[in-house]
Design a protein around this motif. Sequence first.
Motif: not given
Lengths: 401, 401
Positions: A78, A96, A158, A161, A163, B180-181, B185-186, B189, B191-197
């Motif tokens: 961001p 963002f 996933a 979030n 697990p 990087d972002e 899950p769990g 995370i 800052p500015g990141g998202i969970v890898s699905s």
Amino acid sequence: MISVEEARARILAALAATPAETVPLPAGWGRVLAQPVQARLDQPPADVSAMDGYAVRAAEAVAGASLAVIGTAPAGHPFPGEVGPGEAVRIFTGGFVPPGADAILLQEDAEASPGRVQVQETVRPGRWIRRRGLDFAAGEAVLPTGRRLTARDIGLAAAANVPWLAVHRAPRIGILATGDEIALPGDPIPPGGIVSSNAHALAALIRAGGGDPLVLPIAPDDSQAIAAAATAARACDLLVTTGGASVGDHDLVQSALGPQGFTLDFWKIAMRPGKPLIWGRLGATPVLGLPGNPVSALVCSVLFLLPALERLSGLPGAPPRTIRALAGAPLPENDRRFDHLRARLEPGPEGVPVATPFPVQDSSMMKTLARADALILRAPGAAALPEGASIEVIPLGDLGI
Amino acid sequence: MISVEEARARILAALAATPAETVPLPAGWGRVLAQPVQARLDQPPADVSAMDGYAVRAAEAVAGASLAVIGTAPAGHPFPGEVGPGEAVRIFTGGFVPPGADAILLQEDAEASPGRVQVQETVRPGRWIRRRGLDFAAGEAVLPTGRRLTARDIGLAAAANVPWLAVHRAPRIGILATGDEIALPGDPIPPGGIVSSNAHALAALIRAGGGDPLVLPIAPDDSQAIAAAATAARACDLLVTTGGASVGDHDLVQSALGPQGFTLDFWKIAMRPGKPLIWGRLGATPVLGLPGNPVSALVCSVLFLLPALERLSGLPGAPPRTIRALAGAPLPENDRRFDHLRARLEPGPEGVPVATPFPVQDSSMMKTLARADALILRAPGAAALPEGASIEVIPLGDLGI
């Protein structure tokens, strides 16, 4: 004799879903949720750009305007500041939207120069912004109890979030083949004997249906051996036997299992192939007694064991899925037994397949069953049908069955 | 930009089936035969009775005749003697027809008394006898090379007395999520990141397609980390990456993998969702670079990864199966990119389902994708269609995808 529908209803009514267990996310594929999956975050977690371009203040971003580019906001990184008057931030898909900005100027609608960008097309407020929570919001149940999880669902859990999942335990199904005359492939075959094909075909079908098969050693036709093997299966959610279900054998299974606490519900179904079928309970364990004939055993499994597996897995337990097809040959009038004709499926007009029954439907022919693409359903007393008539078929093979 | 069909053809042309391995019969379910299964015996192994009754000499078994019952022939226990003039042997389904007998008198057409049986209905020679080898003969190839084995096939191989199978090894597919972002899950995370699905959704899809997924640790957007992870995947039959495939990232993946021996075939396909897609080779390992967007990654996987898995597994590798449906809403004219609309399927008239696209098709919405039953195919330049028009859809979910 009872009908196929009544038999299935009585089987399903006697079964309940297995208890829940906690599994790591990747192990949840194909399992049925025992608790809903609730999102632990908003997705997207903030207002994000849907495109590559510039985060701008819409009121200023009119065609011809020139803005100062004060930083960048790629996905995952961001921009730490705010977009003030006369300013823009270079932004990428998923980045963002920085405070102050309220629209995205597409990169193809912009002319970049060092430190600045010129607007070529006036932007609309809010355009190309994906709002925080657009996909789902924290606390939302994104996947309900009772759902069998697909690969897409695993991805959704996933993204939410989560697990760990609470799913119904895979039903453990004991398989007991009975008979003096049968031997496993590669083992010595007794004089007059045949090779046992039921146990491992059923194990594969149970795996295809999401169950956990437990193949017990073959039990000779001997009360004590059957009783001992049945005892070994008490830890199962369901015991499936093959053989010992026809007229004469009925008493043997009854006499062997009776002292172990076996109670019979029914044992004759108005269907073909597969009339003799035992349904009962050995102590707390439900027992499905399939015919020894491999074709009958597999057809009965499609009609009764797969729905039973669904119910044990946490689903309601539906009849096998059917599709409409056109008869590839005239079909004779049916007698009082529900018939399941082994048939080939071929592409037909308007996307409706053509189902042609094999000319010989002898229930001893495993090769014909293996080559069949579908079972044509012929209800008791069904009228004769001409070639091209609309019929109902159970497609086989879709699920590896 | 190349077409979907051309991309799939180029992917398939670059892949070959994995080598064969020997597995025990039960492990063969869902695998593809690398050698045919040849029957090791005749089935049935001798002439057997198709019914319960009496093995008789047809010439004598006329209505009213009385025959001496000289023994029994249940399944698995052949009668050791011969049926002579005026004699019969009690026989059960599957029992070997004793020498001398040439027909079966059904038990419902017979009147038994101690040691004797009276014929009520004249028998026909050969009637109710299943001939030796009726199902298959020793030496016959009952299952061909290149067949994916169903539960019924496992039963057929067992009946053919074959305890081991030569099948193609399950393709080992490395999965490398980059960015990087993203975090699992769990995990914390950024800052500015998202969970890898993507990684675990793809792992489930690969399992559904018969592959063996290997989830590699997430690689940050850093040339060295990507290169190291890619090296770890050299033992795979295919490496699937997600992320790093769009315009700006293209150079990063190229620069990271180039020194490792990466050669690019193509990277842009005229489709939606999912335009940026990398196809190339890292040394000997084919590489499929999917978009980072989870919806795009999964749609691309249905179109390209599943056929690739089929080819690696020993099958030809076909486009995803489609069915005909009726449009549940008017469809606008399509642009030059092949579109795949997420849609609900409902039962329709004459067994043809109705496919209704979700009103919002935003490619960021995993929840919409998870709830979709099908993808509506819209070819490049497809004309606008009214509600009720016949369309082609890829059903999802059938295979746990």
